[in-house]
Design an enzyme around this catalytic site. Sequence first.
Site, PDB file in Angstrom:
ATOM      1  N   HIS A   1      17.143   2.669  -2.811  1.00 52.38           N
ATOM      2  CA  HIS A   1      15.974   3.483  -2.460  1.00 52.38           C
ATOM      3  C   HIS A   1      16.298   4.978  -2.520  1.00 52.38           C
ATOM      4  O   HIS A   1      15.456   5.794  -2.854  1.00 52.38           O
ATOM      5  CB  HIS A   1      15.463   3.105  -1.070  1.00 52.38           C
ATOM      6  CG  HIS A   1      15.125   1.648  -0.951  1.00 52.38           C
ATOM      7  ND1 HIS A   1      14.101   1.070  -1.674  1.00 52.38           N
ATOM      8  CD2 HIS A   1      15.698   0.654  -0.237  1.00 52.38           C
ATOM      9  CE1 HIS A   1      14.051  -0.221  -1.395  1.00 52.38           C
ATOM     10  NE2 HIS A   1      15.007  -0.505  -0.530  1.00 52.38           N
TER      11      HIS A   1
ATOM     12  N   HIS B   1      12.067   2.171   2.763  1.00 52.87           N
ATOM     13  CA  HIS B   1      12.148   2.373   1.305  1.00 52.87           C
ATOM     14  C   HIS B   1      11.903   3.822   0.890  1.00 52.87           C
ATOM     15  O   HIS B   1      12.486   4.281  -0.085  1.00 52.87           O
ATOM     16  CB  HIS B   1      11.096   1.511   0.580  1.00 52.87           C
ATOM     17  CG  HIS B   1      11.334   0.041   0.719  1.00 52.87           C
ATOM     18  ND1 HIS B   1      10.771  -0.880  -0.139  1.00 52.87           N
ATOM     19  CD2 HIS B   1      12.070  -0.681   1.598  1.00 52.87           C
ATOM     20  CE1 HIS B   1      11.142  -2.104   0.219  1.00 52.87           C
ATOM     21  NE2 HIS B   1      11.919  -2.012   1.283  1.00 52.87           N
TER      22      HIS B   1
ATOM     23  N   ASP C   1      -7.849  16.187  12.080  1.00 55.29           N
ATOM     24  CA  ASP C   1      -9.134  16.892  11.985  1.00 55.29           C
ATOM     25  C   ASP C   1     -10.042  16.275  13.048  1.00 55.29           C
ATOM     26  O   ASP C   1      -9.592  15.502  13.904  1.00 55.29           O
ATOM     27  CB  ASP C   1      -9.712  16.831  10.555  1.00 55.29           C
ATOM     28  CG  ASP C   1     -10.198  15.444  10.150  1.00 55.29           C
ATOM     29  OD1 ASP C   1     -10.056  14.494  10.940  1.00 55.29           O
ATOM     30  OD2 ASP C   1     -10.723  15.302   9.025  1.00 55.29           O
TER      31      ASP C   1
ATOM     32  N   CYS D   1      -6.800  11.774   9.950  1.00 58.23           N
ATOM     33  CA  CYS D   1      -8.171  12.185   9.607  1.00 58.23           C
ATOM     34  C   CYS D   1      -9.005  10.904   9.592  1.00 58.23           C
ATOM     35  O   CYS D   1      -8.571   9.874  10.115  1.00 58.23           O
ATOM     36  CB  CYS D   1      -8.224  12.972   8.299  1.00 58.23           C
ATOM     37  SG  CYS D   1      -7.663  12.095   6.830  1.00 58.23           S
TER      38      CYS D   1
HETATM   39  C1  RB5 Z   1     -14.209  14.027   7.408  1.00 56.42           C
HETATM   40  O1  RB5 Z   1     -15.539  13.643   7.349  1.00 56.42           O
HETATM   41  C2  RB5 Z   1     -13.369  13.170   6.456  1.00 56.42           C
HETATM   42  O2  RB5 Z   1     -13.709  13.463   5.148  1.00 56.42           O
HETATM   43  C3  RB5 Z   1     -11.909  13.381   6.722  1.00 56.42           C
HETATM   44  O3  RB5 Z   1     -11.610  13.088   8.042  1.00 56.42           O
HETATM   45  C4  RB5 Z   1     -10.934  12.535   5.901  1.00 56.42           C
HETATM   46  O4  RB5 Z   1     -11.266  11.175   5.985  1.00 56.42           O
HETATM   47  C5  RB5 Z   1     -10.635  13.000   4.539  1.00 56.42           C
HETATM   48  O5  RB5 Z   1      -9.844  12.402   3.815  1.00 56.42           O
END
Ligand code: RB5
Length: 146
Positions: free
Chosen positions: A133, A98, A8, A65
């Site tokens: 595993h 694992h 993201d 993210c």
């Molecule tokens: C975005 O602000 C943030 O919420 C996203 O990148 C992530 O960390 C969500 O888990």
Amino acid sequence: MKIAIGSDHAGFQLKEELKVFLQEKGIDVKDFGTYSEESVDYPDYAIPLAESVARGEEKFGILICGTGIGMSIAANKVKGIRASLCDSKYSARCAREHNDANVLCLAGRVLKGELAKEIVNVWLNTSFLAGRHKIRIDKIINYEKK
Ligand code: RB5
């Protein structure tokens, strides 16, 4: 080897860095986006990438993210995906040895680029140990079949 990568907005910078890092190793990288720092929703990237890895189109996926948490929650909803949030070389090694994890999730707002590259290197060079595993992974696979 083919690898899927996605992020993201909070993971965009690290995604771009890792994409170059992987390409310099001769790895074929499929970029699922996002393509800028404009705010987006992480499931829109996690789910298509995870579905592609689950279909076998790429050997592994890397999702980034801010914390890596949202990406791992979303990717793990896809059958056949074992996504793991790794913050160290140790967790990356265990995720492969694992858990036979097939998607690596990283925290773009936490990890420094160098550590992220070390984590990716460990991930790429570590194989599943199977044995005891595999018994555990098979329990997850059987649950998914219900
Ligand atoms: C975005 O602000 C943030 O919420 C996203 O990148 C992530 O960390 C969500 O888990």
